[in-house]
Scaffold this active site. Structure first.
Site, PDB file in Angstrom:
ATOM      1  CD  GLU A   1      -9.381  -8.841  -3.492  1.00 28.12           C
ATOM      2  OE1 GLU A   1      -8.450  -9.315  -3.273  1.00 28.12           O
ATOM      3  OE2 GLU A   1      -9.974  -8.297  -2.645  1.00 28.12           O
TER       4      GLU A   1
ATOM      5  NE  ARG B   1      -7.378 -13.176   5.479  1.00 28.63           N
ATOM      6  CZ  ARG B   1      -7.933 -11.982   5.246  1.00 28.63           C
ATOM      7  NH1 ARG B   1      -7.546 -11.477   3.900  1.00 28.63           N
ATOM      8  NH2 ARG B   1      -8.575 -11.322   6.172  1.00 28.63           N
TER       9      ARG B   1
ATOM     10  CG  ASN C   1      -3.863  -2.253   6.711  1.00 29.40           C
ATOM     11  OD1 ASN C   1      -3.667  -1.828   5.535  1.00 29.40           O
ATOM     12  ND2 ASN C   1      -5.057  -3.212   6.930  1.00 29.40           N
TER      13      ASN C   1
ATOM     14  CE1 TYR D   1      -9.484  -2.899   0.127  1.00 30.87           C
ATOM     15  CE2 TYR D   1      -8.480  -0.859  -0.795  1.00 30.87           C
ATOM     16  CZ  TYR D   1      -8.274  -2.042  -0.257  1.00 30.87           C
ATOM     17  OH  TYR D   1      -7.293  -2.583   0.379  1.00 30.87           O
TER      18      TYR D   1
ATOM     19  CG  HIS E   1      -5.773  -6.056   0.059  1.00 34.76           C
ATOM     20  ND1 HIS E   1      -6.596  -5.960   0.814  1.00 34.76           N
ATOM     21  CD2 HIS E   1      -5.962  -6.865  -1.035  1.00 34.76           C
ATOM     22  CE1 HIS E   1      -7.979  -6.746  -0.006  1.00 34.76           C
ATOM     23  NE2 HIS E   1      -7.078  -7.195  -0.859  1.00 34.76           N
TER      24      HIS E   1
ATOM     25  CG  PHE F   1     -13.337   1.422   6.739  1.00 40.80           C
ATOM     26  CD1 PHE F   1     -12.861   0.873   5.473  1.00 40.80           C
ATOM     27  CD2 PHE F   1     -14.217   0.633   7.517  1.00 40.80           C
ATOM     28  CE1 PHE F   1     -13.365  -0.543   5.315  1.00 40.80           C
ATOM     29  CE2 PHE F   1     -14.443  -0.856   7.135  1.00 40.80           C
ATOM     30  CZ  PHE F   1     -14.007  -1.322   6.120  1.00 40.80           C
TER      31      PHE F   1
ATOM     32  NE  ARG G   1      -2.581  -5.829   7.176  1.00 35.57           N
ATOM     33  CZ  ARG G   1      -3.654  -6.292   6.656  1.00 35.57           C
ATOM     34  NH1 ARG G   1      -4.170  -7.428   7.491  1.00 35.57           N
ATOM     35  NH2 ARG G   1      -4.280  -6.136   5.476  1.00 35.57           N
TER      36      ARG G   1
ATOM     37  CE  LYS H   1      -3.766  -2.120   2.256  1.00 38.07           C
ATOM     38  NZ  LYS H   1      -5.178  -1.890   3.220  1.00 38.07           N
TER      39      LYS H   1
ATOM     40  CB  THR I   1      -7.522  -5.900   9.502  1.00 43.39           C
ATOM     41  OG1 THR I   1      -7.985  -7.030   8.752  1.00 43.39           O
ATOM     42  CG2 THR I   1      -7.798  -4.458   8.573  1.00 43.39           C
TER      43      THR I   1
HETATM   44  P1  CMP Z   1      -7.590  -4.154   3.588  1.00 43.36           P
HETATM   45  O1  CMP Z   1      -7.176  -5.867   4.019  1.00 43.36           O
HETATM   46  O2  CMP Z   1      -6.919  -3.819   2.375  1.00 43.36           O
HETATM   47  O3  CMP Z   1      -9.359  -4.204   3.473  1.00 43.36           O
HETATM   48  C1  CMP Z   1     -10.074  -3.259   3.705  1.00 43.36           C
HETATM   49  C2  CMP Z   1      -9.198  -2.086   4.383  1.00 43.36           C
HETATM   50  O4  CMP Z   1      -9.875  -1.085   5.052  1.00 43.36           O
HETATM   51  C3  CMP Z   1      -8.398  -2.695   5.575  1.00 43.36           C
HETATM   52  O5  CMP Z   1      -7.240  -3.643   4.807  1.00 43.36           O
HETATM   53  C4  CMP Z   1      -7.955  -1.542   6.225  1.00 43.36           C
HETATM   54  O6  CMP Z   1      -6.851  -0.780   5.846  1.00 43.36           O
HETATM   55  C5  CMP Z   1      -9.183  -0.327   5.999  1.00 43.36           C
HETATM   56  N1  CMP Z   1      -9.876  -0.176   7.080  1.00 43.36           N
HETATM   57  C6  CMP Z   1     -10.097   1.016   7.679  1.00 43.36           C
HETATM   58  N2  CMP Z   1     -10.916   0.911   8.695  1.00 43.36           N
HETATM   59  C7  CMP Z   1     -11.253  -0.386   8.817  1.00 43.36           C
HETATM   60  C8  CMP Z   1     -12.183  -0.952   9.760  1.00 43.36           C
HETATM   61  N3  CMP Z   1     -12.705  -0.211  10.619  1.00 43.36           N
HETATM   62  N4  CMP Z   1     -12.290  -2.298   9.519  1.00 43.36           N
HETATM   63  C9  CMP Z   1     -11.700  -2.995   8.742  1.00 43.36           C
HETATM   64  N5  CMP Z   1     -10.680  -2.396   7.814  1.00 43.36           N
HETATM   65  C10 CMP Z   1     -10.658  -0.902   7.981  1.00 43.36           C
END
Ligand code: CMP
Length: 139
Positions: free
Chosen positions: A128, A87, A114, A51, A117, A59, A104, A11, A93
């Site tokens: 994806e 993962r 973070n 997304y 992905h 968010f 992470r 990212k 996350t």
């Molecule tokens: P990612 O795995 O890319 O999938 C969705 C992204 O939304 C997640 O990582 C986070 O970077 C972002 N995000 C921001 N706020 C939240 C939240 N409250 N819960 C989950 N994902 C979030």
């Protein structure tokens, strides 16, 4: 367990801090094969499409703005049990909940920034990877 493909994204917070190489090294140490890889700058429309599954979430606006705030590196990764394994290597996350040694835990700034992905299931991995790469590129 079957050999799978999954999508990884490095990212904008990570590309901005010049840790792309560190993350790619970890990918190779964990015995993923990099089937395809490119660095690109998403438009807001690209990030919104990618997304779209989160579009009702609070968010979504910030997430999509962040994802086009700088370059990303997208990778199609392959190995046995690739989806779950990537993962596990990424960690939770929210970096506050991520296990020691995960990407992470090591690198993420916060829940939004973070660093990485990964696809969460075989169906999403198929969608994806195809979002960024043609079948020929991933062969
Ligand atoms: P990612 O795995 O890319 O999938 C969705 C992204 O939304 C997640 O990582 C986070 O970077 C972002 N995000 C921001 N706020 C939240 C939240 N409250 N819960 C989950 N994902 C979030």
């Amino acid at each position: 367990m079957a050999v799978q493909k999954t999508l990884a994204i490095i990212k904008p917070d990570a590309t901005a801090r010049n840790i792309t190489g560190k993350i790619i090294s970890r990918i190779e140490e964990e015995e993923f094969t990099i089937k395809a890889m490119k660095r690109l700058h998403l438009t807001l429309a690209d990030a919104q499409r990618f997304y779209a599954v989160h579009k009702e979430r609070p968010f979504y606006k910030d997430l999509t703005a962040f994802m086009c705030s700088g370059p990303v590196v997208v990778l199609c990764l392959e190995r046995e049990d690739a989806i779950a394994k990537w993962r596990e290597v990424m960690g939770a996350t929210n970096p506050a909940n991520a296990a020691e040694g995960t990407l992470r835990k090591l690198h993420a700034v916060d829940l939004e920034k973070n660093s990485v992905h990964g696809s969460d299931a075989p169906e999403t991995a198929a969608v994806e990877t195809a979002f960024f790469f043609s079948g020929l590129e991933m062969a």
